[in-house]
Motif scaffolding. Structure first.
Motif, PDB file in Angstrom:
ATOM      1  N   CYS A 239      19.545 -29.377  19.049  1.00 36.64           N
ATOM      2  CA  CYS A 239      18.183 -29.813  19.369  1.00 36.64           C
ATOM      3  C   CYS A 239      18.140 -31.117  20.157  1.00 36.64           C
ATOM      4  O   CYS A 239      17.063 -31.647  20.414  1.00 36.64           O
ATOM      5  N   TYR A 240      19.292 -31.641  20.573  1.00 39.59           N
ATOM      6  CA  TYR A 240      19.315 -32.976  21.178  1.00 39.59           C
ATOM      7  C   TYR A 240      18.360 -33.106  22.363  1.00 39.59           C
ATOM      8  O   TYR A 240      17.605 -34.072  22.449  1.00 39.59           O
ATOM      9  N   SER A 241      18.359 -32.172  23.258  1.00 35.45           N
ATOM     10  CA  SER A 241      17.516 -32.275  24.450  1.00 35.45           C
ATOM     11  C   SER A 241      16.038 -32.333  24.084  1.00 35.45           C
ATOM     12  O   SER A 241      15.291 -33.190  24.572  1.00 35.45           O
ATOM     13  N   ILE A 242      15.609 -31.438  23.190  1.00 34.15           N
ATOM     14  CA  ILE A 242      14.209 -31.405  22.753  1.00 34.15           C
ATOM     15  C   ILE A 242      13.861 -32.702  22.016  1.00 34.15           C
ATOM     16  O   ILE A 242      12.826 -33.324  22.273  1.00 34.15           O
ATOM     17  N   CYS A 243      14.729 -33.113  21.104  1.00 34.01           N
ATOM     18  CA  CYS A 243      14.456 -34.289  20.278  1.00 34.01           C
ATOM     19  C   CYS A 243      14.537 -35.578  21.093  1.00 34.01           C
ATOM     20  O   CYS A 243      13.755 -36.514  20.864  1.00 34.01           O
TER      21      CYS A 243
END
Length: 144
Positions: free
Chosen positions: A119-123
């Protein structure tokens, strides 16, 4: 593994920042189930899409530090994959508050949110918006 980090500088007191982090998160981030006043207090962030993240206060130093441990996560997002739903569990939100004359620096670290998690990109985008923009704007609009 580098954790997500972001620092903002605002023209308010450290106490104002501390209050916004412990009593007013619903005003700039998500609907929170309660405020937090002491170590051991628990609260849940609830979003319109059904996402919930539950936190326990693990460190709290008035006007200096707020640390929230995520003990339950259910990340629901239009592009969330099954493995993303629980990725925030066992991560920590750390807000260091540093008074510098008329300004206050707020250094935020999401310990455990690293480029290796799904989820790094979204978060990363979410925190850039909620912390980098919404929180900063919320604090600065309070100056009247």
């Amino acid at each position: 593994m580098k954790n997500y980090e972001h620092t903002i500088t605002v023209k308010v007191t450290p106490k104002r920042v501390f209050d916004a982090l412990t009593k007013e998160m619903s005003n700039w981030w998500a609907d929170m189930t309660s405020t937090v006043d002491k170590i051991g207090d628990k609260t849940t962030a609830k979003f319109e899409d059904g996402t919930t993240w539950s936190f326990e206060v693990v460190k709290l130093e008035a006007n200096r530090l707020v640390e929230l441990f995520c003990y339950q996560a259910d990340h629901i997002h239009p592009v969330t994959t099954p493995e993303m739903r629980k990725e925030w569990e066992n991560t920590t939100l750390r807000f260091n508050i540093i008074g510098k004359g008329e300004n206050t620096d707020v250094h935020f670290t999401h310990v455990g949110l690293t480029p290796e998690v799904n989820c790094y990109s979204i978060c990363n985008s979410g925190w850039n918006h909620f912390f980098g923009s919404a929180f900063k704007a919320y604090l600065e609009k309070q100056i009247a």
